[in-house]
Each structure stands twice: as C-alpha cells, then as structure tokens.
Design a protein around this motif. Structure first.
Motif, PDB file in Angstrom:
ATOM      1  N   PRO A  19      19.988   6.399 -38.064  1.00  0.00           N
ATOM      2  CA  PRO A  19      20.199   6.036 -39.403  1.00  0.00           C
ATOM      3  C   PRO A  19      21.284   6.974 -39.783  1.00  0.00           C
ATOM      4  O   PRO A  19      21.258   8.258 -39.630  1.00  0.00           O
ATOM      5  CB  PRO A  19      18.759   6.214 -39.953  1.00  0.00           C
ATOM      6  CG  PRO A  19      18.318   7.113 -39.143  1.00  0.00           C
ATOM      7  CD  PRO A  19      18.626   6.767 -37.768  1.00  0.00           C
ATOM      8  N   MET A  20      22.212   6.506 -40.482  1.00  0.00           N
ATOM      9  CA  MET A  20      23.022   7.570 -41.528  1.00  0.00           C
ATOM     10  C   MET A  20      22.420   8.090 -42.605  1.00  0.00           C
ATOM     11  O   MET A  20      21.582   7.349 -43.283  1.00  0.00           O
ATOM     12  CB  MET A  20      24.340   6.460 -41.733  1.00  0.00           C
ATOM     13  CG  MET A  20      24.971   5.845 -40.630  1.00  0.00           C
ATOM     14  SD  MET A  20      25.763   7.260 -39.705  1.00  0.00           S
ATOM     15  CE  MET A  20      24.951   7.158 -38.109  1.00  0.00           C
ATOM     16  N   ARG A  70      13.521  13.978 -49.362  1.00  0.00           N
ATOM     17  CA  ARG A  70      12.489  13.801 -48.279  1.00  0.00           C
ATOM     18  C   ARG A  70      13.042  12.835 -47.179  1.00  0.00           C
ATOM     19  O   ARG A  70      12.812  12.901 -45.952  1.00  0.00           O
ATOM     20  CB  ARG A  70      11.217  13.241 -49.060  1.00  0.00           C
ATOM     21  CG  ARG A  70      10.248  14.222 -49.687  1.00  0.00           C
ATOM     22  CD  ARG A  70       8.999  13.736 -50.243  1.00  0.00           C
ATOM     23  NE  ARG A  70       9.136  12.786 -51.226  1.00  0.00           N
ATOM     24  CZ  ARG A  70       9.166  13.000 -52.441  1.00  0.00           C
ATOM     25  NH1 ARG A  70       8.988  14.017 -52.682  1.00  0.00           N
ATOM     26  NH2 ARG A  70       9.107  11.843 -53.312  1.00  0.00           N
ATOM     27  N   ALA A  71      13.698  11.636 -48.065  1.00  0.00           N
ATOM     28  CA  ALA A  71      14.210  10.688 -46.987  1.00  0.00           C
ATOM     29  C   ALA A  71      15.377  11.084 -46.038  1.00  0.00           C
ATOM     30  O   ALA A  71      15.426  10.953 -44.980  1.00  0.00           O
ATOM     31  CB  ALA A  71      15.078   9.598 -47.828  1.00  0.00           C
ATOM     32  N   ALA A  90      15.414  11.061 -42.125  1.00  0.00           N
ATOM     33  CA  ALA A  90      16.573  10.364 -41.286  1.00  0.00           C
ATOM     34  C   ALA A  90      16.926  11.373 -40.099  1.00  0.00           C
ATOM     35  O   ALA A  90      17.461  11.323 -39.008  1.00  0.00           O
ATOM     36  CB  ALA A  90      17.595  10.210 -42.247  1.00  0.00           C
ATOM     37  N   MET A  91      17.366  12.789 -40.671  1.00  0.00           N
ATOM     38  CA  MET A  91      17.605  13.730 -39.941  1.00  0.00           C
ATOM     39  C   MET A  91      16.641  13.758 -38.395  1.00  0.00           C
ATOM     40  O   MET A  91      17.104  14.282 -37.624  1.00  0.00           O
ATOM     41  CB  MET A  91      17.806  15.180 -40.373  1.00  0.00           C
ATOM     42  CG  MET A  91      18.967  15.088 -41.285  1.00  0.00           C
ATOM     43  SD  MET A  91      19.400  16.869 -41.949  1.00  0.00           S
ATOM     44  CE  MET A  91      18.214  17.065 -43.198  1.00  0.00           C
ATOM     45  N   SER A  92      15.415  13.886 -38.764  1.00  0.00           N
ATOM     46  CA  SER A  92      14.342  13.966 -37.733  1.00  0.00           C
ATOM     47  C   SER A  92      14.497  12.767 -36.698  1.00  0.00           C
ATOM     48  O   SER A  92      14.572  13.033 -35.286  1.00  0.00           O
ATOM     49  CB  SER A  92      12.943  13.867 -38.458  1.00  0.00           C
ATOM     50  OG  SER A  92      12.763  14.714 -39.072  1.00  0.00           O
ATOM     51  N   VAL A  93      14.943  11.548 -37.169  1.00  0.00           N
ATOM     52  CA  VAL A  93      15.094  10.470 -36.307  1.00  0.00           C
ATOM     53  C   VAL A  93      16.387  10.691 -35.401  1.00  0.00           C
ATOM     54  O   VAL A  93      16.295  10.239 -34.431  1.00  0.00           O
ATOM     55  CB  VAL A  93      15.347   9.000 -37.126  1.00  0.00           C
ATOM     56  CG1 VAL A  93      15.615   8.051 -36.124  1.00  0.00           C
ATOM     57  CG2 VAL A  93      13.938   8.642 -37.857  1.00  0.00           C
ATOM     58  N   GLN A  94      17.514  11.134 -36.290  1.00  0.00           N
ATOM     59  CA  GLN A  94      18.747  11.419 -35.499  1.00  0.00           C
ATOM     60  C   GLN A  94      18.456  12.412 -34.311  1.00  0.00           C
ATOM     61  O   GLN A  94      19.027  12.323 -33.219  1.00  0.00           O
ATOM     62  CB  GLN A  94      19.749  12.124 -36.568  1.00  0.00           C
ATOM     63  CG  GLN A  94      20.322  11.081 -37.296  1.00  0.00           C
ATOM     64  CD  GLN A  94      21.481  11.545 -37.998  1.00  0.00           C
ATOM     65  OE1 GLN A  94      22.063  12.687 -38.027  1.00  0.00           O
ATOM     66  NE2 GLN A  94      22.286  10.638 -38.715  1.00  0.00           N
ATOM     67  N   LEU A  95      17.580  13.611 -34.732  1.00  0.00           N
ATOM     68  CA  LEU A  95      17.357  14.330 -33.599  1.00  0.00           C
ATOM     69  C   LEU A  95      16.657  13.790 -32.502  1.00  0.00           C
ATOM     70  O   LEU A  95      16.850  13.915 -31.186  1.00  0.00           O
ATOM     71  CB  LEU A  95      16.516  15.653 -34.037  1.00  0.00           C
ATOM     72  CG  LEU A  95      16.047  16.550 -33.225  1.00  0.00           C
ATOM     73  CD1 LEU A  95      17.254  17.300 -32.259  1.00  0.00           C
ATOM     74  CD2 LEU A  95      15.342  17.865 -33.874  1.00  0.00           C
ATOM     75  N   GLN A  96      15.427  13.037 -32.593  1.00  0.00           N
ATOM     76  CA  GLN A  96      14.968  12.249 -31.626  1.00  0.00           C
ATOM     77  C   GLN A  96      15.678  11.459 -30.865  1.00  0.00           C
ATOM     78  O   GLN A  96      15.572  11.459 -29.655  1.00  0.00           O
ATOM     79  CB  GLN A  96      13.712  11.393 -32.172  1.00  0.00           C
ATOM     80  CG  GLN A  96      12.631  12.413 -32.849  1.00  0.00           C
ATOM     81  CD  GLN A  96      11.450  11.389 -33.612  1.00  0.00           C
ATOM     82  OE1 GLN A  96      11.605  10.538 -34.249  1.00  0.00           O
ATOM     83  NE2 GLN A  96      10.117  11.810 -33.615  1.00  0.00           N
ATOM     84  N   GLU A  97      16.669  10.665 -31.480  1.00  0.00           N
ATOM     85  CA  GLU A  97      17.499   9.987 -30.759  1.00  0.00           C
ATOM     86  C   GLU A  97      18.477  10.700 -29.696  1.00  0.00           C
ATOM     87  O   GLU A  97      18.849  10.295 -28.859  1.00  0.00           O
ATOM     88  CB  GLU A  97      18.327   8.676 -31.817  1.00  0.00           C
ATOM     89  CG  GLU A  97      17.555   7.918 -32.421  1.00  0.00           C
ATOM     90  CD  GLU A  97      17.192   6.791 -31.599  1.00  0.00           C
ATOM     91  OE1 GLU A  97      17.539   6.504 -30.510  1.00  0.00           O
ATOM     92  OE2 GLU A  97      16.315   5.934 -32.014  1.00  0.00           O
TER      93      GLU A  97
END
Length: 228
Positions: free
Chosen positions: A17-18, A130-131, A135-142
């Motif tokens: 996600p951007m 919070r959003a 999004a940054m957490s998802v980017q790190l996981q990806e």
C-alpha cells in the motif's frame, strides 16, 4: 540507462500500500490543493539519491521508476510506480537524505507535497496517523518477504511472481508494458538471465513476449508456477 517501451496501461511492480492512499480523503484533498504540480519528460530525473527531502511525490499521470545509479553509471531499478502512487514520505519522517533516484518513465505529471505542510496537517488527523502506521507495517512485512523470496526459487519462478504482481488481480489476459532490462533490474539479475527465464515461461505457455511487453494469458497459472 536502458530505453523503456511504454503503453497507456501502467502496471505497478509493487503490491504494497502507498502511504498517501492511507490518509483520510479530506487530508488528501488538503495536501494536493497545496502541492506544486510538475511535469517530466521521458528519462528526466525527478529526484536524486542523497539530496535532503523537502517533500514527497504523488504521481498523477504516467509512471516513475525508482532505484539507484551504481558507481559504474548503470541504473538498478527497485520499483515501477504508477498513477495514485506516492513515494518519498519515509525520508520526511526520518529527516534523512533520500535513498533512491527517481526517473520519469515516459511523460509524467506529479505533485510535490511539501514536507512541512504534510507534517503540520497530519497532527490534526489522528485517524490518518494510525492508518499510516498500519501501511508502513505492511510495507515492512512485504519488504522482508521480498528479501526472503530473492534468496530462494528459480529465476523463472521469481519473474513469474513479479509479473503476477504487476498484473494485479486482473482476470483474463493482461498485457504488461515492461522491458526485459526492467525485469532484470527489478530482480537484480542480468538481462541474459531475465531473457532465459522469460523464454522458459513462454515455453510453458504461461506468457507471450512482445516488443517491450509481456502478455499473461492466465494469472492463476502463473501464480501457481511462482509458488511451486
């Protein structure tokens, strides 16, 4: 730097996600209204690695390829971004120089959202804050998943996975405007290696190569091959 072939359809090379898209609509409107609009020609530099970040970019039209120029002058791409995508936010939060170069892929139109305006406005939108963390957490996981993926799998499987990501969730036939050199750069392999992998995928009737494009006839089969 390699010459790129373009089409009207832009496919991203990332599924993460951007950060801009995570913001509340009213905040997005506020930021774009106060943003500077810039137009770039094919191959024109948009930002340079090492410069201090005074804002982040929102792509309105066209596409942008991001990566780094190597000491020998070659450009190593890490992502291709399209309309609605944003990049450069993390440099603002970190207060550190930019870590990537960005080049216009064909003609493009972007908005530069000033960092100070962004940070000042963000304080009034706790839901967006919070959003953004999500999004940054998802980017790190990806990113961690990508690093792990680059260490395993055959080159045909890795390119199959990349092409499947670029096709998104489209059903039916998908035509992706991407060159062999871009695919090689995105996976960190030579053009000859990328060509051999594409040739294998074509032999298996998973793709069809064109001039500056790759056509996927069945994305589900391609995903299955990538994960095998």
């Amino acid at each position: 730097m390699s010459k790129f072939i373009h089409s009207d359809t832009i496919h991203r090379s990332l599924v993460t996600p951007m950060l801009f898209s995570a913001l509340e609509p009213s905040l997005q409107v506020h930021l774009t209204r106060n943003a500077v609009r810039r137009e770039f020609s094919d191959g024109q530099m948009i930002q340079h690695h090492g410069e201090m970040a005074d804002g982040f970019w929102l792509i309105e039209e066209g596409s942008v390829i991001v990566g780094q120029f190597l000491p020998d002058g070659d450009f190593r791409a890490v992502a291709v971004l399209g309309p609605g995508d944003s990049y450069g936010e993390l440099a603002i939060f970190a207060g550190r120089p930019r870590i990537v170069d960005a080049i216009s892929r064909g003609e493009s139109r972007l908005r530069l959202i000033k960092g100070r305006i962004f940070l000042d406005a963000l304080g009034n939108y706790p839901q967006s804050m919070r959003a953004l963390l999500g999004a940054m957490s998802v980017q790190l996981q990806e990113l961690l998943a990508l690093i792990a993926g680059l260490r395993q799998g055959t080159n045909p499987a890795r390119i199959a996975g990349l092409l499947a990501n670029m096709a998104g969730e489209e059903s039916g036939t998908a035509s992706i405007a991407v060159t062999q050199q871009e695919l090689a750069d995105l996976l960190g392999v030579t053009r000859a290696t990328a060509n051999a992998a594409l040739r294998e995928l074509e032999r298996l009737a998973l793709i069809k190569r064109g001039y500056g494009s790759v056509t996927i006839s069945d994305r589900a089969r391609l995903v299955q091959f990538a994960l095998a």
